[in-house]
Design an enzyme around this catalytic site. Sequence first.
Site, PDB file in Angstrom:
ATOM      1  N   ARG A 292      24.383 -25.142 -31.489  1.00 26.30           N
ATOM      2  CA  ARG A 292      23.729 -24.496 -29.992  1.00 26.30           C
ATOM      3  C   ARG A 292      22.279 -24.438 -30.089  1.00 26.30           C
ATOM      4  O   ARG A 292      21.838 -23.575 -30.809  1.00 26.30           O
ATOM      5  CB  ARG A 292      24.468 -23.325 -29.324  1.00 26.30           C
ATOM      6  N   ARG A 307      22.795 -14.309 -31.066  1.00 27.08           N
ATOM      7  CA  ARG A 307      22.440 -15.500 -30.667  1.00 27.08           C
ATOM      8  C   ARG A 307      21.796 -16.299 -31.563  1.00 27.08           C
ATOM      9  O   ARG A 307      20.492 -16.431 -31.845  1.00 27.08           O
ATOM     10  CB  ARG A 307      21.607 -15.246 -29.248  1.00 27.08           C
ATOM     11  N   GLU A 411      29.380 -10.208 -25.288  1.00 20.24           N
ATOM     12  CA  GLU A 411      30.508 -11.162 -25.225  1.00 20.24           C
ATOM     13  C   GLU A 411      31.045 -11.660 -26.452  1.00 20.24           C
ATOM     14  O   GLU A 411      29.949 -12.153 -27.209  1.00 20.24           O
ATOM     15  CB  GLU A 411      30.123 -12.292 -24.175  1.00 20.24           C
ATOM     16  N   SER A 414      35.825 -16.228 -24.539  1.00 17.74           N
ATOM     17  CA  SER A 414      35.791 -16.440 -23.227  1.00 17.74           C
ATOM     18  C   SER A 414      37.104 -17.679 -23.073  1.00 17.74           C
ATOM     19  O   SER A 414      37.000 -18.379 -23.873  1.00 17.74           O
ATOM     20  CB  SER A 414      34.397 -17.484 -22.917  1.00 17.74           C
ATOM     21  N   ARG A 456      29.270 -13.571 -34.850  1.00 17.26           N
ATOM     22  CA  ARG A 456      28.869 -12.444 -33.839  1.00 17.26           C
ATOM     23  C   ARG A 456      30.007 -11.283 -33.767  1.00 17.26           C
ATOM     24  O   ARG A 456      29.515 -10.187 -33.456  1.00 17.26           O
ATOM     25  CB  ARG A 456      29.145 -13.362 -32.498  1.00 17.26           C
TER      26      ARG A 456
END
Length: 489
Positions: A292, A307, A411, A414, A456
């Site tokens: 990403r 991130r 988070e 999802s 993460r």
Amino acid sequence: MIDLKALRDDPARFKDGARKKNYDVDIDRILELDTLKRDLMTRAEALRAQQNKLAKESGPKIGQLMGKLKKAEPDERAAIEAEVESLKAAPNKLKNEIQVLNASIDDIAPELDELLMQVPLPPDPDVPVGASADDNVELKRWAPDDWDWNQSFEQNKGFAPKTHIELCKDLGLVDFPRAVKLAGARSYALTGDGMRLHQAILRYALDFMADKHGFAPMSVPVLVREEAMTGTGFFPAGREQAYHVEETTRGGGHDLYLTGTGEVGLMGLHQNEILDEDQLPLKYVTVSTCFRREAGAAGKDTAGLYRIHQFDKVEQVVICRADEQESRDWHKKMLGYVQELLQSLALPHRLLQCCTADLGVKNADMIDVECWMPGRGDTSPSLSSASSVPSEGGASSPPTSNASPTGAFGETHSASRLYDFQCRRLNMRARKGGEGAKGETTFCHSLNNTVAASPRLMIPILEMHQNPDGSVTVPEVLRGYMGGSESIG
RNA sequence: GGAGAGGUGGCAGAGCGGUUGAAUGCGCCGGAUUCGAAAUCCGGUAUGGCGGUUUCCGUCAUCGGGGGUUCGAAUCCCCCCCUCUCCGCCA
């Protein structure tokens, strides 16, 4: 992609959906272009039908005459040529008229297609309407018995927590400086037990889904064609998030993109297929590296493992029959698996119902899972600085103030319910008997959810399971994947 | 990377400018025959768009994808994608 017929039947529903999702799409323009295009098509097709009819009548005659012409005496040629020309005249006229109409269609088609791609799937009526992520609604929380949500980490555990960054440094789990030297900001290198823990998480999550819940384990491409990115709904809206790999030496049409999630590879597998309805649902789990660009996130979460440009993720995907209730049931089940997994890791977490503004184009509903991360959030004066254990390196916090972070949710998962939005774009349909059978085909429904994204997920694991002596207890379920180690450090 | 061959209906496989949405075979579905089955015979057997008097009818598009030539393209031309064979390179 939404259903154009549905849009024609009930434009208000799509306008309302776009508004709730904060998407600005000119739906009236779509309807206008659609009407215009259909009108042009009807006219062009009527002319084409005439042309086909003429071609069948005069075609063979022209063929015969052309044959005759070859053998004809010079004095006969002019008459034959004239006859051929007269036969050609009518279809020729039609051809020109059709070309004009087709040119008009070509003029409006790109605009229509582009607009159509931008129409978001309307959110389900039970999704709370909101203006931003701040309006997301907490659905439930879970924590192990020894965790009290009303107390800080320090109050719960009796010592001030280190952040995962400190733990990684102190325990030698990650080498940030060298990774940044080698690959730039938002890079990391997992070292020693850091790499072992990372792999343990991934493998545990994969086995958990495959062995316990019957998902088919897969490895799929992470370097894919543009078609797959568009089909899965990541393009055009998310184009700037994806790494683009130019294949300059091979020429046009060879460019590839690095996927930001295993969902692209899993869903892309069945692009342009007619699946056998009796074989549904397809339940897939993959572990893949995700890339990403994090464009637009400059300055956000720049430190640590939160991130980053590249990570590994175990992802679950379900392709089921086009049935709303079935989709909803799967959504719940897929969330259930994750809750079970997080409970097995003894990680406090909550389910967050995303509001309409936070859904993105392709979701009818999305529920995030957030884990408690003691090292996140604002730093505040330590509540009982006397009991806090100084970090061994001493570099983790300024020596003058005993500040420790408040902790915050971060988070980690999802879960999306997309109905047929994605399968429409991918042209993935189902029917009884599959490809060779007869009968009606319908676009499938699709759903996806994270199982475990690492590094993460290492953040809450390290931070929640740290001990006063600076070591980290390895959750029981992961020990088998780490050579039996009970703790790190 | 070099050289060559090729992509046609569910499958195999013809067609290589003119009633070809596509021969033939296999498969599949229905029917006849049979006590039943096999065999045989007859019929049917793609997808998508648009329109309609909407268990059906009309029409257009689709022979890997896109564009072009032509009155007319599966067939000719250009670009792209994919597969196979041989050589080279390689974890």
